[in-house]
Design a protein around this motif. Sequence first.
Motif, PDB file in Angstrom:
ATOM      1  N   PRO A 145     104.631  59.523  55.514  1.00 62.54           N
ATOM      2  CA  PRO A 145     103.911  60.293  56.539  1.00 62.54           C
ATOM      3  C   PRO A 145     103.832  61.775  56.174  1.00 62.54           C
ATOM      4  CG  PRO A 145     105.457  58.774  57.558  1.00 62.54           C
ATOM      5  CD  PRO A 145     105.755  58.753  56.087  1.00 62.54           C
ATOM      6  N   ARG A 146     102.711  62.402  56.493  1.00 65.12           N
ATOM      7  CA  ARG A 146     102.499  63.804  56.150  1.00 65.12           C
ATOM      8  C   ARG A 146     103.662  64.681  56.606  1.00 65.12           C
ATOM      9  NH1 ARG A 146      96.831  65.537  55.569  1.00 65.12           N
ATOM     10  NH2 ARG A 146      95.542  63.687  55.291  1.00 65.12           N
ATOM     11  N   GLY A 147     104.114  64.443  57.828  1.00 59.42           N
ATOM     12  CA  GLY A 147     105.153  65.290  58.391  1.00 59.42           C
ATOM     13  C   GLY A 147     106.532  65.084  57.791  1.00 59.42           C
ATOM     14  N   GLN A 148     106.669  64.063  56.933  1.00 58.85           N
ATOM     15  CA  GLN A 148     107.976  63.779  56.355  1.00 58.85           C
ATOM     16  C   GLN A 148     108.007  63.909  54.832  1.00 58.85           C
ATOM     17  OE1 GLN A 148     108.341  59.984  58.952  1.00 58.85           O
ATOM     18  NE2 GLN A 148     110.453  60.623  58.647  1.00 58.85           N
ATOM     19  N   ILE A 149     106.966  64.517  54.265  1.00 60.66           N
ATOM     20  CA  ILE A 149     106.901  64.619  52.814  1.00 60.66           C
ATOM     21  C   ILE A 149     108.012  65.514  52.259  1.00 60.66           C
ATOM     22  CG2 ILE A 149     105.183  66.473  52.943  1.00 60.66           C
ATOM     23  CD1 ILE A 149     105.498  63.805  50.166  1.00 60.66           C
ATOM     24  N   VAL A 150     108.325  66.614  52.942  1.00 64.65           N
ATOM     25  CA  VAL A 150     109.384  67.496  52.450  1.00 64.65           C
ATOM     26  C   VAL A 150     110.728  66.781  52.506  1.00 64.65           C
ATOM     27  CG1 VAL A 150     110.628  69.659  52.808  1.00 64.65           C
ATOM     28  CG2 VAL A 150     108.138  69.596  53.085  1.00 64.65           C
ATOM     29  N   ALA A 151     110.974  66.071  53.601  1.00 67.87           N
ATOM     30  CA  ALA A 151     112.227  65.314  53.726  1.00 67.87           C
ATOM     31  C   ALA A 151     112.300  64.235  52.653  1.00 67.87           C
ATOM     32  CB  ALA A 151     112.322  64.688  55.114  1.00 67.87           C
ATOM     33  N   ALA A 152     111.146  63.619  52.348  1.00 68.57           N
ATOM     34  CA  ALA A 152     111.126  62.574  51.319  1.00 68.57           C
ATOM     35  C   ALA A 152     111.452  63.160  49.946  1.00 68.57           C
ATOM     36  CB  ALA A 152     109.757  61.898  51.288  1.00 68.57           C
ATOM     37  N   VAL A 153     110.860  64.306  49.624  1.00 66.57           N
ATOM     38  CA  VAL A 153     111.133  64.951  48.342  1.00 66.57           C
ATOM     39  C   VAL A 153     112.605  65.339  48.243  1.00 66.57           C
ATOM     40  CG1 VAL A 153     110.674  66.999  46.947  1.00 66.57           C
ATOM     41  CG2 VAL A 153     108.780  65.779  48.028  1.00 66.57           C
ATOM     42  N   GLY A 166     109.075  68.627  34.738  1.00 71.90           N
ATOM     43  CA  GLY A 166     110.206  69.534  34.709  1.00 71.90           C
ATOM     44  C   GLY A 166     110.303  70.466  35.896  1.00 71.90           C
ATOM     45  N   GLU A 167     109.507  70.251  36.939  1.00 66.08           N
ATOM     46  CA  GLU A 167     109.565  71.119  38.110  1.00 66.08           C
ATOM     47  C   GLU A 167     110.921  70.995  38.795  1.00 66.08           C
ATOM     48  OE1 GLU A 167     105.455  68.983  38.413  1.00 66.08           O
ATOM     49  OE2 GLU A 167     107.475  68.537  37.684  1.00 66.08           O
ATOM     50  N   SER A 168     111.405  72.094  39.331  1.00 70.31           N
ATOM     51  CA  SER A 168     112.692  72.075  40.026  1.00 70.31           C
ATOM     52  C   SER A 168     112.529  71.426  41.396  1.00 70.31           C
ATOM     53  CB  SER A 168     113.221  73.497  40.213  1.00 70.31           C
ATOM     54  OG  SER A 168     112.400  74.219  41.123  1.00 70.31           O
ATOM     55  N   ALA A 169     113.637  70.975  41.965  1.00 67.30           N
ATOM     56  CA  ALA A 169     113.607  70.378  43.299  1.00 67.30           C
ATOM     57  C   ALA A 169     113.131  71.399  44.325  1.00 67.30           C
ATOM     58  CB  ALA A 169     115.004  69.862  43.662  1.00 67.30           C
ATOM     59  N   ALA A 170     113.543  72.655  44.173  1.00 64.11           N
ATOM     60  CA  ALA A 170     113.123  73.702  45.102  1.00 64.11           C
ATOM     61  C   ALA A 170     111.610  73.903  45.053  1.00 64.11           C
ATOM     62  CB  ALA A 170     113.840  75.009  44.768  1.00 64.11           C
ATOM     63  N   TYR A 171     111.041  73.878  43.846  1.00 63.83           N
ATOM     64  CA  TYR A 171     109.589  74.037  43.707  1.00 63.83           C
ATOM     65  C   TYR A 171     108.854  72.857  44.342  1.00 63.83           C
ATOM     66  CZ  TYR A 171     104.966  74.255  41.600  1.00 63.83           C
ATOM     67  OH  TYR A 171     103.614  74.275  41.424  1.00 63.83           O
ATOM     68  N   LEU A 172     109.329  71.653  44.088  1.00 65.66           N
ATOM     69  CA  LEU A 172     108.678  70.465  44.638  1.00 65.66           C
ATOM     70  C   LEU A 172     108.689  70.488  46.156  1.00 65.66           C
ATOM     71  CD1 LEU A 172     110.034  67.697  42.233  1.00 65.66           C
ATOM     72  CD2 LEU A 172     107.740  68.694  42.268  1.00 65.66           C
ATOM     73  N   ARG A 173     109.797  70.944  46.741  1.00 60.79           N
ATOM     74  CA  ARG A 173     109.855  71.054  48.203  1.00 60.79           C
ATOM     75  C   ARG A 173     108.880  72.120  48.711  1.00 60.79           C
ATOM     76  NH1 ARG A 173     115.491  70.409  47.292  1.00 60.79           N
ATOM     77  NH2 ARG A 173     115.771  72.687  47.320  1.00 60.79           N
ATOM     78  N   ALA A 174     108.748  73.195  47.969  1.00 59.20           N
ATOM     79  CA  ALA A 174     107.889  74.296  48.401  1.00 59.20           C
ATOM     80  C   ALA A 174     106.411  73.916  48.415  1.00 59.20           C
ATOM     81  CB  ALA A 174     108.110  75.508  47.497  1.00 59.20           C
ATOM     82  N   VAL A 175     105.994  73.036  47.478  1.00 60.06           N
ATOM     83  CA  VAL A 175     104.571  72.685  47.376  1.00 60.06           C
ATOM     84  C   VAL A 175     104.246  71.332  48.011  1.00 60.06           C
ATOM     85  CG1 VAL A 175     104.326  74.062  45.281  1.00 60.06           C
ATOM     86  CG2 VAL A 175     104.834  71.617  45.096  1.00 60.06           C
ATOM     87  N   ALA A 176     105.252  70.655  48.519  1.00 56.44           N
ATOM     88  CA  ALA A 176     105.038  69.288  49.022  1.00 56.44           C
ATOM     89  C   ALA A 176     103.996  69.225  50.125  1.00 56.44           C
ATOM     90  CB  ALA A 176     106.360  68.708  49.511  1.00 56.44           C
ATOM     91  N   ASP A 177     103.942  70.239  50.980  1.00 51.96           N
ATOM     92  CA  ASP A 177     103.026  70.220  52.114  1.00 51.96           C
ATOM     93  C   ASP A 177     101.580  70.545  51.745  1.00 51.96           C
ATOM     94  OD1 ASP A 177     104.369  69.357  54.398  1.00 51.96           O
ATOM     95  OD2 ASP A 177     105.371  71.284  54.650  1.00 51.96           O
TER      96      ASP A 177
END
Length: 285
Positions: A145-153, A166-177
Amino acid sequence: MGGTTRAGLRGGNLTRLRGWPPASIDLLLKACLLPDEAAAAAAWQAWIATHDFDAVTHAEMHVLAALSARIAALDPDSPYRPRMEGLARSQWTRTQLVLGGGIGAIARLTAAGIPSLIFKGAAQYAEGLATERRRIMGDLDLLVPRGQIVAAVTTLSDDGWAGAKGESAAYLRAVADVRVGMNLVKGRHGELDLHRTLFHFSRFDAEAEARLWSSATAGMVQGHPVTVAAPEVNVIVSLVHSIESPGGDWAIDVATRMRRQALDWDRLIDYAARWRVVMPVRIGL
């Protein structure tokens, strides 16, 4: 198309050209899917007369794996039969390893209370449609679900999944939305395409989104229960992605569903209209 070039095309004409498989894939698809065996055999002979089997592309390899199930009927004396069979078995084995890796991600998300939906190639396996055609997969496509993409990442990062580039976990969370999806890897065989939306381009429709999840069905992958997007949704996804793909998996997937499932075409049309993807769906069909 005479003297017309891609550079000279605009709008719908360009989209129609992009939606048509390249000549080599077109011939292999005809060999794989045409109900008339004589016509299918002619397409196969045309392909081997103009292509070097030792130089097949990755896209051609996918269709050749599917064609291996039919080649005995089309060309029983073909010297390529053993190689096609070996190719299909090798790629099928790799696909099973990718599926196995993805199951772990689904289980982890489920444990965290995050629903997920399988679509595209993995859905063919979850519904028992892929074995006949020996569907090859490079990764497992998974929607949350769109609203749970950050939690999923976050959940998957904590479980050892990392950005494929090679993206960091912090970067992936930042761009997930803001990203349609992201490629994640884990270990040697875990390859996941995690999505918050099905398409790279579409119109968001709240009712269609709700129906997408409520119409999902139960499936099974390697003995594990999974949730699968409805057949009509998977057909639309395959058709929409066809204009972005040089391969033919999408055509085989759709043809298999049309042959083996009772599709609700009114539902399919409604989804396509709500998501504003009518043109690529029409072109693909």
